[in-house]
Design an enzyme around this catalytic site. Structure first.
Site, PDB file in Angstrom:
ATOM      1  N   ALA A   1       0.887  -1.259   0.068  1.00  0.00           N
ATOM      2  CA  ALA A   1       0.017   0.048  -0.061  1.00  0.00           C
ATOM      3  C   ALA A   1       0.819   1.061   0.110  1.00  0.00           C
ATOM      4  O   ALA A   1       1.933   1.240   0.875  1.00  0.00           O
ATOM      5  CB  ALA A   1      -1.129   0.084   1.100  1.00  0.00           C
ATOM      6  N   LYS A   2       0.675   2.208  -0.941  1.00  0.00           N
ATOM      7  CA  LYS A   2       1.302   3.237  -1.084  1.00  0.00           C
ATOM      8  C   LYS A   2       0.590   4.599  -0.288  1.00  0.00           C
ATOM      9  O   LYS A   2      -0.248   5.118  -0.352  1.00  0.00           O
ATOM     10  CB  LYS A   2       1.200   3.867  -2.387  1.00  0.00           C
ATOM     11  CG  LYS A   2       2.310   5.006  -2.630  1.00  0.00           C
ATOM     12  CD  LYS A   2       2.476   5.361  -4.057  1.00  0.00           C
ATOM     13  CE  LYS A   2       3.570   6.598  -4.243  1.00  0.00           C
ATOM     14  NZ  LYS A   2       4.870   6.019  -4.075  1.00  0.00           N
ATOM     15  N   ALA A   3       0.840   4.250   1.279  1.00  0.00           N
ATOM     16  CA  ALA A   3       0.329   5.050   2.220  1.00  0.00           C
ATOM     17  C   ALA A   3       1.261   6.210   2.953  1.00  0.00           C
ATOM     18  O   ALA A   3       2.321   5.758   3.048  1.00  0.00           O
ATOM     19  CB  ALA A   3      -0.218   4.154   3.263  1.00  0.00           C
TER      20      ALA A   3
END
Length: 317
Positions: free
Chosen positions: A156-158
């Site tokens: 996840a690109k969080a």
């Protein structure tokens, strides 16, 4: 960072200075945001997004992991990304869609979907690591490791994930390097602060597998595809730290970094300290997508009006 004229915020185009966020935004306190980094390139056929649909898909996948309900369809976000480029009259750009928990009551757990904010920003951003894209970057192995699996989701690109990247990058720059590289929880090679990493040894390209606590990058995927097209053998595998010191070539990839050769690791020269032949071949193929010398066989380029584009060498002539 040079401000552009307009930003897309929650369905509305606004002047840059009016696209503001309240200090009680949940994301500010707890890191509850997901985002993408995308590039628009100036091509012989006009401005073209690179893999816009893939970036938007990953934005929604990241949001799903964190129960952030974006409130728009992927198609609507693609249209909005195109609109930001059009209203700012940009020939090329770096584009940042971001979705986050906004203003409201504070507390770690909050499921108020009505306060999910979505913004899309575009600005001019050249080479992420300056002239390193041509001359090579000096990098170091960071003392900070990437989190183990099942701690935070690396795919996840969080926003919160990038606290790790900040520690890695700050340490590298304090010590005079362009960038830092993190090892994984098991002491094996993972990724850079904001890039995936590849090494070349004995005519073979190697890169850590997507299970190595890394963000499985879209540029990384593009490089794997281009390498296959060029007939360059690639392995995704476990890689120990010392492989960087004895590699013939090392390069980093990412939307911001594009394809950046590595000149040295921990002040040990990589090869002769110059970009190697496989790195240069992949750079040529990658950047050729945008000047028309590499045919877009995969439908990676899309025009700002949303139509598919396959820029050919003939069109560029």
């Amino acid at each position: 960072m040079k401000a552009t004229e307009f930003i897309w915020q929650n369905g509305t185009i606004k002047p840059w200075k009016e696209a503001t966020v309240h200090v009680t935004a949940h994301a500010l306190h707890y890191g509850s945001s997901v985002f993408e980094g995308e590039r628009v390139y100036a091509t012989p056929s006009g401005p073209r997004y690179f893999r816009l649909a893939d970036h938007t898909r990953r934005l929604f996948e990241s949001a799903k992991v964190y129960d952030i309900h974006i409130g728009y369809t992927q198609a609507e976000i693609n249209v909005a990304c195109n609109e930001v480029i059009r209203v700012n009259k940009m020939a090329s750009a770096y584009v940042r869609p971001v979705a986050f928990r906004g203003e409201g009551p504070l507390g770690v757990i909050r499921h108020d979907d009505s306060r999910i904010d979505v913004c899309i920003i575009a600005w001019d951003w050249g080479a992420y690591l300056g002239d390193a894209v041509e001359n090579g970057a000096d990098i170091c192995i960071s003392s900070w490791h990437r989190p183990a699996p099942n701690t935070i989701p690396a795919w996840a690109k969080a926003g919160g994930n990038y606290l790790s990247s900040q520690l890695i990058g700050f340490e590298a720059r304090r010590n005079g390097y362009h960038e830092g590289i993190a090892l994984g929880y098991n002491g094996l090679l993972a990724e850079g602060a904001g890039e995936n990493i590849f090494i070349v040894r004995d005519g073979k390209i190697r890169t850590p597998s997507s299970s190595a606590s890394i963000l499985a990058g879209i540029t990384r995927d593009s490089v794997l595809t281009l390498a296959g097209k060029l007939g360059l053998p690639v392995e995704e595998r476990d890689i120990p730290r010392e492989a960087l010191y004895i590699a013939d070539e090392v390069f980093m990839v990412g939307t911001a970094a594009e394809i950046t050769p590595v000149r040295s690791v921990d002040r040990k020269l990589v090869g002769d300290g110059k970009p190697g032949p496989m790195t240069k071949a992949l750079q040529k193929a990658f950047f050729g997508l945008f000047d028309g010398t590499t045919k877009d066989e995969w439908g990676w380029l899309s025009s700002v009006d949303g139509s598919a584009s396959k820029v050919s060498k003939k069109e560029a002539a």
